[in-house]
Scaffold this motif. Structure first.
Motif, PDB file in Angstrom:
ATOM      1  N   VAL A  14      -2.043 -19.058   3.617  1.00 50.51           N
ATOM      2  CA  VAL A  14      -1.226 -18.136   3.250  1.00 50.51           C
ATOM      3  C   VAL A  14      -1.950 -16.769   2.394  1.00 50.51           C
ATOM      4  CG1 VAL A  14       0.890 -17.329   1.780  1.00 50.51           C
ATOM      5  CG2 VAL A  14       1.027 -19.139   3.374  1.00 50.51           C
ATOM      6  N   SER A  15      -2.940 -17.492   1.458  1.00 54.15           N
ATOM      7  CA  SER A  15      -3.668 -16.538   0.853  1.00 54.15           C
ATOM      8  C   SER A  15      -4.561 -15.653   1.796  1.00 54.15           C
ATOM      9  CB  SER A  15      -5.141 -17.334   0.252  1.00 54.15           C
ATOM     10  OG  SER A  15      -4.216 -18.293  -0.768  1.00 54.15           O
ATOM     11  N   GLU A  16      -4.904 -16.129   3.174  1.00 56.10           N
ATOM     12  CA  GLU A  16      -5.711 -15.124   4.185  1.00 56.10           C
ATOM     13  C   GLU A  16      -4.743 -14.153   4.195  1.00 56.10           C
ATOM     14  OE1 GLU A  16      -7.540 -17.519   7.128  1.00 56.10           O
ATOM     15  OE2 GLU A  16      -8.304 -18.673   5.772  1.00 56.10           O
ATOM     16  N   TRP A  17      -3.420 -14.504   4.773  1.00 55.28           N
ATOM     17  CA  TRP A  17      -2.549 -13.317   5.069  1.00 55.28           C
ATOM     18  C   TRP A  17      -2.433 -12.412   3.940  1.00 55.28           C
ATOM     19  CZ3 TRP A  17       2.090 -17.294   6.265  1.00 55.28           C
ATOM     20  CH2 TRP A  17       1.560 -18.101   7.510  1.00 55.28           C
ATOM     21  N   ARG A  18      -2.452 -13.051   2.680  1.00 55.41           N
ATOM     22  CA  ARG A  18      -2.339 -12.087   1.430  1.00 55.41           C
ATOM     23  C   ARG A  18      -3.134 -11.082   1.207  1.00 55.41           C
ATOM     24  NH1 ARG A  18      -3.813 -10.049  -3.209  1.00 55.41           N
ATOM     25  NH2 ARG A  18      -5.094 -11.818  -3.682  1.00 55.41           N
ATOM     26  N   ARG A  19      -4.473 -11.564   1.810  1.00 50.52           N
ATOM     27  CA  ARG A  19      -5.857 -10.677   1.351  1.00 50.52           C
ATOM     28  C   ARG A  19      -5.911  -9.690   2.373  1.00 50.52           C
ATOM     29  NH1 ARG A  19      -9.721 -15.079  -1.532  1.00 50.52           N
ATOM     30  NH2 ARG A  19      -8.270 -15.813  -3.175  1.00 50.52           N
ATOM     31  N   TYR A  20      -5.286 -10.089   3.692  1.00 51.00           N
ATOM     32  CA  TYR A  20      -5.334  -9.061   4.656  1.00 51.00           C
ATOM     33  C   TYR A  20      -4.357  -7.961   4.435  1.00 51.00           C
ATOM     34  CZ  TYR A  20      -4.043  -6.749   9.118  1.00 51.00           C
ATOM     35  OH  TYR A  20      -3.664  -5.724   9.908  1.00 51.00           O
ATOM     36  N   LEU A  21      -3.114  -8.278   3.947  1.00 51.79           N
ATOM     37  CA  LEU A  21      -2.049  -7.323   3.427  1.00 51.79           C
ATOM     38  C   LEU A  21      -2.693  -6.504   2.378  1.00 51.79           C
ATOM     39  CD1 LEU A  21       1.164  -9.471   3.691  1.00 51.79           C
ATOM     40  CD2 LEU A  21       0.315  -7.663   5.401  1.00 51.79           C
ATOM     41  N   HIS A  22      -3.277  -7.281   1.631  1.00 48.41           N
ATOM     42  CA  HIS A  22      -4.082  -6.483   0.230  1.00 48.41           C
ATOM     43  C   HIS A  22      -4.674  -5.372   0.716  1.00 48.41           C
ATOM     44  CE1 HIS A  22      -4.380  -6.029  -3.835  1.00 48.41           C
ATOM     45  NE2 HIS A  22      -5.685  -5.678  -3.854  1.00 48.41           N
ATOM     46  N   GLU A  23      -5.669  -5.612   1.820  1.00 49.61           N
ATOM     47  CA  GLU A  23      -6.851  -4.819   2.363  1.00 49.61           C
ATOM     48  C   GLU A  23      -6.081  -3.580   2.933  1.00 49.61           C
ATOM     49  OE1 GLU A  23      -9.439  -7.244   4.725  1.00 49.61           O
ATOM     50  OE2 GLU A  23     -10.942  -6.996   3.440  1.00 49.61           O
ATOM     51  N   ASN A  24      -4.938  -3.683   3.437  1.00 47.13           N
ATOM     52  CA  ASN A  24      -4.270  -2.758   4.256  1.00 47.13           C
ATOM     53  C   ASN A  24      -2.745  -2.296   3.659  1.00 47.13           C
ATOM     54  OD1 ASN A  24      -6.050  -2.800   6.975  1.00 47.13           O
ATOM     55  ND2 ASN A  24      -5.872  -4.986   6.431  1.00 47.13           N
ATOM     56  N   PRO A  25      -2.859  -1.644   2.432  1.00 42.87           N
ATOM     57  CA  PRO A  25      -1.916  -1.332   1.900  1.00 42.87           C
ATOM     58  C   PRO A  25      -1.081  -0.163   2.602  1.00 42.87           C
ATOM     59  CG  PRO A  25      -3.501  -0.419   0.795  1.00 42.87           C
ATOM     60  CD  PRO A  25      -4.066  -1.289   1.736  1.00 42.87           C
ATOM     61  N   GLU A  26       0.443  -0.251   2.754  1.00 45.56           N
ATOM     62  CA  GLU A  26       0.961   0.922   3.224  1.00 45.56           C
ATOM     63  C   GLU A  26       2.283   1.126   2.277  1.00 45.56           C
ATOM     64  OE1 GLU A  26       1.122   0.372   7.988  1.00 45.56           O
ATOM     65  OE2 GLU A  26       1.804  -1.314   6.749  1.00 45.56           O
ATOM     66  N   ILE A  27       2.435   2.435   2.196  1.00 40.93           N
ATOM     67  CA  ILE A  27       3.540   3.248   1.169  1.00 40.93           C
ATOM     68  C   ILE A  27       4.912   3.368   1.943  1.00 40.93           C
ATOM     69  CG2 ILE A  27       4.013   5.271  -0.454  1.00 40.93           C
ATOM     70  CD1 ILE A  27       1.332   3.805  -1.288  1.00 40.93           C
ATOM     71  N   LEU A  28       5.924   2.785   0.753  1.00 38.81           N
ATOM     72  CA  LEU A  28       7.171   3.295   1.174  1.00 38.81           C
ATOM     73  C   LEU A  28       7.753   2.797   2.486  1.00 38.81           C
ATOM     74  CD1 LEU A  28       7.520   6.863  -0.503  1.00 38.81           C
ATOM     75  CD2 LEU A  28       8.645   4.786  -1.320  1.00 38.81           C
ATOM     76  N   TYR A  29       8.161   3.829   3.469  1.00 39.06           N
ATOM     77  CA  TYR A  29       8.832   3.173   4.443  1.00 39.06           C
ATOM     78  C   TYR A  29       7.751   3.337   5.783  1.00 39.06           C
ATOM     79  CZ  TYR A  29      13.541   3.769   2.781  1.00 39.06           C
ATOM     80  OH  TYR A  29      14.751   3.520   2.127  1.00 39.06           O
ATOM     81  N   GLU A  30       6.483   3.559   5.288  1.00 43.04           N
ATOM     82  CA  GLU A  30       5.247   3.754   6.411  1.00 43.04           C
ATOM     83  C   GLU A  30       4.652   2.240   6.447  1.00 43.04           C
ATOM     84  OE1 GLU A  30       3.035   6.682   4.718  1.00 43.04           O
ATOM     85  OE2 GLU A  30       4.692   8.201   4.799  1.00 43.04           O
ATOM     86  N   VAL A  31       5.518   1.068   6.391  1.00 47.19           N
ATOM     87  CA  VAL A  31       4.997  -0.057   6.518  1.00 47.19           C
ATOM     88  C   VAL A  31       4.823  -0.709   7.612  1.00 47.19           C
ATOM     89  CG1 VAL A  31       5.406  -0.694   3.885  1.00 47.19           C
ATOM     90  CG2 VAL A  31       7.106  -1.076   5.692  1.00 47.19           C
ATOM     91  N   GLU A  32       4.444   0.387   8.767  1.00 45.21           N
ATOM     92  CA  GLU A  32       4.393  -0.002  10.123  1.00 45.21           C
ATOM     93  C   GLU A  32       3.771  -1.344  10.575  1.00 45.21           C
ATOM     94  OE1 GLU A  32       4.441   3.540  10.039  1.00 45.21           O
ATOM     95  OE2 GLU A  32       6.202   3.690  10.849  1.00 45.21           O
ATOM     96  N   ASN A  33       2.436  -1.137  10.081  1.00 42.17           N
ATOM     97  CA  ASN A  33       1.544  -2.395  10.354  1.00 42.17           C
ATOM     98  C   ASN A  33       1.884  -3.554   9.749  1.00 42.17           C
ATOM     99  OD1 ASN A  33      -1.429  -3.564  11.148  1.00 42.17           O
ATOM    100  ND2 ASN A  33      -1.561  -3.483   9.101  1.00 42.17           N
ATOM    101  N   THR A  34       2.189  -3.658   8.390  1.00 39.21           N
ATOM    102  CA  THR A  34       2.745  -4.528   7.838  1.00 39.21           C
ATOM    103  C   THR A  34       4.041  -5.417   8.414  1.00 39.21           C
ATOM    104  OG1 THR A  34       2.121  -3.792   5.645  1.00 39.21           O
ATOM    105  CG2 THR A  34       3.454  -5.503   5.236  1.00 39.21           C
ATOM    106  N   ALA A  35       4.900  -4.463   8.839  1.00 39.29           N
ATOM    107  CA  ALA A  35       5.984  -5.083   9.432  1.00 39.29           C
ATOM    108  C   ALA A  35       5.633  -5.750  10.802  1.00 39.29           C
ATOM    109  CB  ALA A  35       7.060  -3.937   9.827  1.00 39.29           C
TER     110      ALA A  35
END
Ligand code: NI
Length: 387
Positions: A14-35
């Motif tokens: 889960v830490s690896e997922w967290r760090r991947y998301l941390h490296e690739n932040p997205e703002i507001l509704y533009e969270v397409e990659n995260t979603a």
């Protein structure tokens, strides 16, 4: 009972997922990659249903328990980052200048994914869990967008629970309170229209900077002289735009700011007083003003019964001495407030230790909190859906 063994095992992954998301932040509704990352993981785990596009870029997943049951509880994580440039120097620091997970929503999303993996494996509950991955918590009312998309009815959600990490509370502790736990964060923009001119001839101008400076001070009367001293209110002017150079008095000045309150009476009072003070003070100097006042989310107000369930789930994991059941309310806002207006539920703080403050460019989510967060979600589900 300590943290769940399986949750502890999941911490590395889960830490690896967290760090991947941390490296690739997205703002507001533009969270397409995260979603889409969330959606892909949920499908890998074999959850029963994954529905993207709720509230534009939100994702909802359903996991059904082994046992029969008609009840559904919702667990919510937010996915969006902030417009801030990270300076932690961590190996997994943001790769995108001007965007950063400075509120730990990367941790929230990862912990809920960890819980999804656990719950899809074990399914030791009756009824269903709705996992809610929300966009646009940071000033975009993403929670409201998901509700307005019919999320509660479509998935039959009867109760909702949220969690936010809290620096300053040690890892391995939780804190919560019944009633208001986060403030209503409203915002204003005041534009003062005066009359510009030569800085050497102020008597021929109506100086909006002079008026605006007085206004910054006068607005403090709301907290100091108008509001009931036993009811909290913050009025902060956070931006003052005016002028171009040394020798010109400008036509206009614009003040930006925020108002934080914990009850509707004080919330109304603050808005009314801002309007009166601006009108009176600006009028006294012969200028005019326009006020753009926006009420954002309401107070995040925990329901009594569900708060007790949250306290009991957290206490099962870390012991009662590590759960503060009556934490001081925060003056920050949280749009989970909309979900608590729509369904009964509770919002809890999970300790995130000695990292920098939320919304600070030095902040980073402490991965040591992950197994506690996953365990809390699992305990909550297994206890609420045990009948
Ligand atoms: Ni946040």
């Amino acid at each position: 009972m300590p943290i769940l063994n399986r949750a502890a095992e999941l911490q590395g992954e889960v830490s690896e997922w967290r760090r991947y998301l941390h490296e690739n932040p997205e703002i507001l509704y533009e969270v397409e990659n995260t979603a889409s990352f969330v959606e892909q993981k949920l499908k890998e785990f074999g959850v029963d249903e994954v529905v993207p596009g709720i509230g534009r870029t939100g994702v909802v997943a359903i996991i059904r328990g082994k046992g029969e049951g008609s009840r559904t509880i919702g667990l919510r994580a937010d996915m969006d980052a902030l417009p801030l440039t990270e300076i932690t120097g961590k190996p997994w620091a943001s790769k995108i200048p001007g965007k950063m997970h400075a509120c730990g929503h990367d941790g929230h999303t990862s912990m809920l994914l960890g819980a999804a993996k656990y719950l899809a494996e074990t399914r030791n509950f009756n009824g269903s869990v709705a996992l809610i991955f929300q966009p646009a918590e940071e000033g975009g009312a993403g929670a409201l967008a998901m509700i307005e998309d019919g999320m509660m009815e479509r998935f039959g959600i009867q109760e909702v629970y949220g969690m936010h990490n809290m620096p300053g509370i040690p890892v391995g502790q939780f804190a919560i309170r019944k009633g208001g736990i986060m403030a209503a964060p409203d915002r204003f923009t005041i534009t003062i229209k005066g009359r510009g001119g030569h800085a050497a001839q102020p008597h021929k101008t109506i100086d909006p900077i002079f008026i605006g400076s007085q206004l910054v001070g006068s607005l403090q009367a709301i907290a100091g002289r108008n509001a009931d001293p036993l009811r909290s209110v913050v009025v902060s002017v956070t931006r003052f735009d005016a002028g171009t150079t040394h020798n010109i008095i400008p036509d206009e000045a614009t003040l930006w700011g925020t108002v934080r309150t914990h009850d509707e009476t004080t919330r109304d009072l603050a808005e009314n007083r801002i309007r009166q003070i601006v009108e009176g003070l600006v009028g006294a100097h012969g200028a005019t003003a326009t006020i753009d006042y926006l009420r954002q989310c309401p107070v995040t107000s925990n329901h009594d019964r569900e708060t007790d369930h949250a306290i009991s789930a957290a206490s099962d994991i870390v012991g009662t001495s590590n759960v503060d059941p009556n934490v001081d309310p925060s003056m920050a806002g949280e749009d989970f407030a909309f979900m608590l207006k729509s369904r009964p539920g509770a919002f809890i703080f999970i300790g995130n230790g000695e990292t920098a403050a939320l919304h600070n460019p030095h902040y980073d989510f402490d991965d040591e909190a992950i197994s506690f967060g996953i365990s809390y979600w699992v305990k909550l589900v297994e206890s609420r859906l045990s009948e």
